[in-house]
Structure formats: C-alpha cells, structure tokens
Scaffold this motif. Structure first.
Motif, PDB file in Angstrom:
ATOM      1  N   THR A 150      12.554   5.562  -1.443  1.00  0.00           N
ATOM      2  CA  THR A 150      12.041   4.231  -1.074  1.00  0.00           C
ATOM      3  C   THR A 150      12.700   3.709   0.196  1.00  0.00           C
ATOM      4  O   THR A 150      12.049   3.027   0.997  1.00  0.00           O
ATOM      5  CB  THR A 150      12.264   3.248  -2.226  1.00  0.00           C
ATOM      6  OG1 THR A 150      13.664   3.248  -2.571  1.00  0.00           O
ATOM      7  CG2 THR A 150      11.447   3.632  -3.434  1.00  0.00           C
ATOM      8  N   ALA A 151      13.992   4.014   0.395  1.00  0.00           N
ATOM      9  CA  ALA A 151      14.678   3.539   1.601  1.00  0.00           C
ATOM     10  C   ALA A 151      14.108   4.198   2.852  1.00  0.00           C
ATOM     11  O   ALA A 151      14.014   3.559   3.910  1.00  0.00           O
ATOM     12  CB  ALA A 151      16.182   3.807   1.482  1.00  0.00           C
ATOM     13  N   ALA A 200      -1.298  -2.655 -14.400  1.00  0.00           N
ATOM     14  CA  ALA A 200      -1.992  -1.583 -13.683  1.00  0.00           C
ATOM     15  C   ALA A 200      -3.313  -2.087 -13.095  1.00  0.00           C
ATOM     16  O   ALA A 200      -3.710  -1.678 -11.995  1.00  0.00           O
ATOM     17  CB  ALA A 200      -2.248  -0.410 -14.623  1.00  0.00           C
ATOM     18  N   ASN A 201      -3.976  -2.994 -13.799  1.00  0.00           N
ATOM     19  CA  ASN A 201      -5.231  -3.543 -13.268  1.00  0.00           C
ATOM     20  C   ASN A 201      -5.010  -4.343 -11.992  1.00  0.00           C
ATOM     21  O   ASN A 201      -5.901  -4.430 -11.145  1.00  0.00           O
ATOM     22  CB  ASN A 201      -5.890  -4.428 -14.329  1.00  0.00           C
ATOM     23  CG  ASN A 201      -6.358  -3.627 -15.523  1.00  0.00           C
ATOM     24  OD1 ASN A 201      -6.644  -2.434 -15.409  1.00  0.00           O
ATOM     25  ND2 ASN A 201      -6.422  -4.261 -16.688  1.00  0.00           N
ATOM     26  N   PHE A 202      -3.799  -4.967 -11.875  1.00  0.00           N
ATOM     27  CA  PHE A 202      -3.494  -5.769 -10.683  1.00  0.00           C
ATOM     28  C   PHE A 202      -2.644  -4.997  -9.663  1.00  0.00           C
ATOM     29  O   PHE A 202      -2.119  -5.602  -8.736  1.00  0.00           O
ATOM     30  CB  PHE A 202      -2.743  -7.044 -11.094  1.00  0.00           C
ATOM     31  CG  PHE A 202      -3.572  -7.979 -11.924  1.00  0.00           C
ATOM     32  CD1 PHE A 202      -4.610  -8.704 -11.353  1.00  0.00           C
ATOM     33  CD2 PHE A 202      -3.337  -8.118 -13.284  1.00  0.00           C
ATOM     34  CE1 PHE A 202      -5.372  -9.566 -12.122  1.00  0.00           C
ATOM     35  CE2 PHE A 202      -4.096  -8.977 -14.059  1.00  0.00           C
ATOM     36  CZ  PHE A 202      -5.120  -9.701 -13.479  1.00  0.00           C
ATOM     37  N   LEU A 203      -2.475  -3.698  -9.850  1.00  0.00           N
ATOM     38  CA  LEU A 203      -1.632  -2.856  -8.988  1.00  0.00           C
ATOM     39  C   LEU A 203      -0.209  -3.397  -8.882  1.00  0.00           C
ATOM     40  O   LEU A 203       0.429  -3.291  -7.834  1.00  0.00           O
ATOM     41  CB  LEU A 203      -2.241  -2.729  -7.597  1.00  0.00           C
ATOM     42  CG  LEU A 203      -3.497  -1.853  -7.484  1.00  0.00           C
ATOM     43  CD1 LEU A 203      -3.992  -1.826  -6.045  1.00  0.00           C
ATOM     44  CD2 LEU A 203      -3.209  -0.440  -7.964  1.00  0.00           C
ATOM     45  N   PRO A 254       4.720   4.486   0.039  1.00  0.00           N
ATOM     46  CA  PRO A 254       4.548   3.038   0.190  1.00  0.00           C
ATOM     47  C   PRO A 254       5.076   2.273  -1.020  1.00  0.00           C
ATOM     48  O   PRO A 254       4.989   2.739  -2.165  1.00  0.00           O
ATOM     49  CB  PRO A 254       3.027   2.885   0.338  1.00  0.00           C
ATOM     50  CG  PRO A 254       2.550   4.215   0.800  1.00  0.00           C
ATOM     51  CD  PRO A 254       3.467   5.229   0.200  1.00  0.00           C
ATOM     52  N   ALA A 255       5.627   1.085  -0.742  1.00  0.00           N
ATOM     53  CA  ALA A 255       6.208   0.268  -1.823  1.00  0.00           C
ATOM     54  C   ALA A 255       5.163  -0.151  -2.843  1.00  0.00           C
ATOM     55  O   ALA A 255       5.496  -0.458  -3.998  1.00  0.00           O
ATOM     56  CB  ALA A 255       6.876  -0.962  -1.222  1.00  0.00           C
ATOM     57  N   LEU A 256       3.891  -0.155  -2.461  1.00  0.00           N
ATOM     58  CA  LEU A 256       2.844  -0.516  -3.425  1.00  0.00           C
ATOM     59  C   LEU A 256       2.763   0.496  -4.565  1.00  0.00           C
ATOM     60  O   LEU A 256       2.478   0.142  -5.711  1.00  0.00           O
ATOM     61  CB  LEU A 256       1.487  -0.581  -2.702  1.00  0.00           C
ATOM     62  CG  LEU A 256       0.267  -0.883  -3.577  1.00  0.00           C
ATOM     63  CD1 LEU A 256       0.379  -2.277  -4.192  1.00  0.00           C
ATOM     64  CD2 LEU A 256      -1.023  -0.745  -2.776  1.00  0.00           C
ATOM     65  N   PHE A 257       3.049   1.773  -4.254  1.00  0.00           N
ATOM     66  CA  PHE A 257       2.977   2.820  -5.275  1.00  0.00           C
ATOM     67  C   PHE A 257       4.330   3.130  -5.901  1.00  0.00           C
ATOM     68  O   PHE A 257       4.400   3.557  -7.051  1.00  0.00           O
ATOM     69  CB  PHE A 257       2.395   4.098  -4.662  1.00  0.00           C
ATOM     70  CG  PHE A 257       1.027   3.914  -4.084  1.00  0.00           C
ATOM     71  CD1 PHE A 257      -0.064   3.660  -4.909  1.00  0.00           C
ATOM     72  CD2 PHE A 257       0.815   3.958  -2.725  1.00  0.00           C
ATOM     73  CE1 PHE A 257      -1.333   3.475  -4.384  1.00  0.00           C
ATOM     74  CE2 PHE A 257      -0.450   3.770  -2.181  1.00  0.00           C
ATOM     75  CZ  PHE A 257      -1.531   3.520  -3.017  1.00  0.00           C
TER      76      PHE A 257
END
Length: 301
Positions: free
Chosen positions: A70-71, A261-264, A76-79
């Motif tokens: 992550t660093a 999960a529905n809202f990511l 991507p931080a979304l995943f």
C-alpha cells in the motif's frame, strides 16, 4: 626433600549453584533458602515457544508486506487500503457503527445465530452420533443421511431453506446448523466406537445396568471426541455465517460485509473479515481451554 607432607585428598571443584549449601562453622546461613529460590526463579523464566515465535513472525511479515504494497501504491487504495486505514475504520465501526448498527450490535446478532445453531446441532447431533456408534440399526439408517449431507456446501441449501423456512431468523439459524451438524455427528459416533471395551466389560461385571454403562463409562469417554467435533463445527458454522446473513438480514457481521461490498467500502470489508477471524480464533482457544480443564486426561493412556 620437601618439608610439607603430600595432601591425602585432592581439592574438589564446587559449582557456583552449590555455594549457598556450604555450611560454615557457625551453621546454615539465614538467607540460604532465599538465595536458592532467587536462583531458581532466574533459571525458570518463561521463554516464548518456537512455534509461537514463528507464528508471530509470520503475522508481522504479512502485515509488513501489506503495508509495503500500500505504501508503494502497487494496488489502488480503493481495492486494498493500508493497515492503518483499516484499523482506524475498525475503531469508527465500534464507535459510530455502519448501516444503522454499531460493531458490537452486528457482532451480537451474529453470535446469537451461531450459538442458536450450535445448540440445535448438539441437540440433534449427539443422540444421532450415539445411535450410529451403539446400534447397527441406527448406523444403517443415519450413516447414509450424514454421508449425503456432509459434502454439500451450505450455500446449496440456501434456496431450499428460504422456501421451507422463509426469510426470518429461522432460515439463518437452519443454514448454520446444517453446516454444524455433520462434524458433531461424526465426532460423537467416532468417540462412542473408540470406547475401551475393557472398561465396559468391567462395569458390566460389577453389575452396572446398560443405562449406568452409558452414563458412567461411554459418555465420559466420548467427551474428548465430542469437544473436538464442537470445535470443528464452530469453525464450519462461523464460516457459513456470511452466506446465512445474505437472507434478508438487517444486522450481523456478514450482513455488514455484504453491505460494505455493495458500496465498495473495502476498509469495512477487511475490518469485518478481521473481526470474523478474531472471533473464530477466540472460539478455538476457548474450546481448547475447556478440553484442557475437563478432559485433560484424554490421550494420557
């Protein structure tokens, strides 16, 4: 020619530990026992077992790899959010909640379903296991049913359970109980069949009735296997929780994960997974502690 006579006995080296035991001319030193106790305390300091150290090292390595990925923004931080972001989200879940309930309320709803399913599985599974282990007729009737149910994944039951039991709490508990039932039946039957025949024969020779043999010989000897089956069943039931809470739930850790999960909201999903893993680990440790307390004699011959 030497003026000093040769010694009759050679000096014997004395270890450091034995020095306090040397008795002086005036008697035993007053603090001799305390000195030995202090030395024994120093010697018996607890050390971290190698297995625990390796496990802690593995967890630390996994967290370090996660933080590094992550660093460096390899994902991507979304995943894949950073460990710190997930920890912060976990604290917010505990204080502010998610989808109209705090983390404690979600966890309480899930625990109630799991324990209700465990109770139902024990009530049905233990007598069935005794019937399979003690009776040829019982084994002939129930064994094919258990072997038929055992390999079916709980998700396959879900549509049928909804048709039979609706979308209320009964359906969720039923799905979890169906996942817990085979391990308890199989473990109980295996424990009954493994009872030492010599103990049964001795009890009968002393005049015990069949009920007394079952109560005082078979049942205590089956307890270790029964607790092992309960431990496996808890793991199976807890892993089925997310699927069970797909059925029109409004609270629960599985429901929270599905909603996130529905809202990511990946951080909430990871926080929910960590909570499920932590509770499953606590279950495992609790059952092992119960085994050690109540059936610690098992396996000692």
């Amino acid at each position: 020619m030497s003026l000093h006579p040769a010694p009759f006995v050679s000096p014997v080296p004395v270890t450091e530990l034995s020095l306090p035991f040397i008795v002086p001319a005036e008697g035993v030193p007053r603090d001799a026992d305390q000195t030995v106790d202090r030395q024994r305390t120093k010697i018996s300091l607890p050390a971290i077992p190698a297995r625990v150290a390796i496990s802690l090292g593995t967890i630390a390595g996994f967290l370090g790899l996660w933080w590094l990925v992550t660093a460096l923004q390899l994902v991507p931080a979304l995943f894949l959010p950073a460990p710190g972001a997930v920890a912060e989200r976990l604290l917010r879940l505990a204080n502010e909640g998610f989808v109209d309930a705090t983390l404690a309320q979600h966890l309480g709803a899930s625990l109630m379903r799991v324990f209700a399913a465990l109770l139902a599985a024990l009530v049905l599974g233990v007598p069935a296991g005794f019937a399979i282990g003690l009776s040829t007729v019982g084994r002939g009737i129930l064994d094919p049913v258990v072997e038929f149910l055992r390999p079916i994944p709980p998700l396959a039951y879900l549509p049928l359970v909804i048709i039979w039991a609706g979308i209320g709490e009964t359906a969720k508990v039923l799905v979890i109980a169906l996942a817990m039932l085979p391990p308890i039946i199989i473990a109980t039957a295996s424990g009954v069949r493994a009872v030492d025949r010599n103990r049964v024969n001795v009890a009968r020779a002393l005049g015990a009735t069949p009920a007394q043999v079952l109560r005082f010989v078979v049942l205590p000897s089956t307890l270790p296997a029964l607790l092992t089956g309960t431990r496996i069943a808890l793991g199976a039931g807890w892993s089925t929780l997310v699927a069970a809470e797909l059925v029109a739930a409004t609270r629960g850790v599985g429901f929270m994960i599905q909603s996130a999960a529905n809202f990511l909201a990946t951080d909430v999903v990871l926080a929910g997974i960590i909570v499920i893993a932590a509770v499953a680990f606590a279950f495992e440790c609790s059952v092992r502690l119960i085994e050690r307390i109540f059936v610690g004699w098992a396996g000692r011959g």
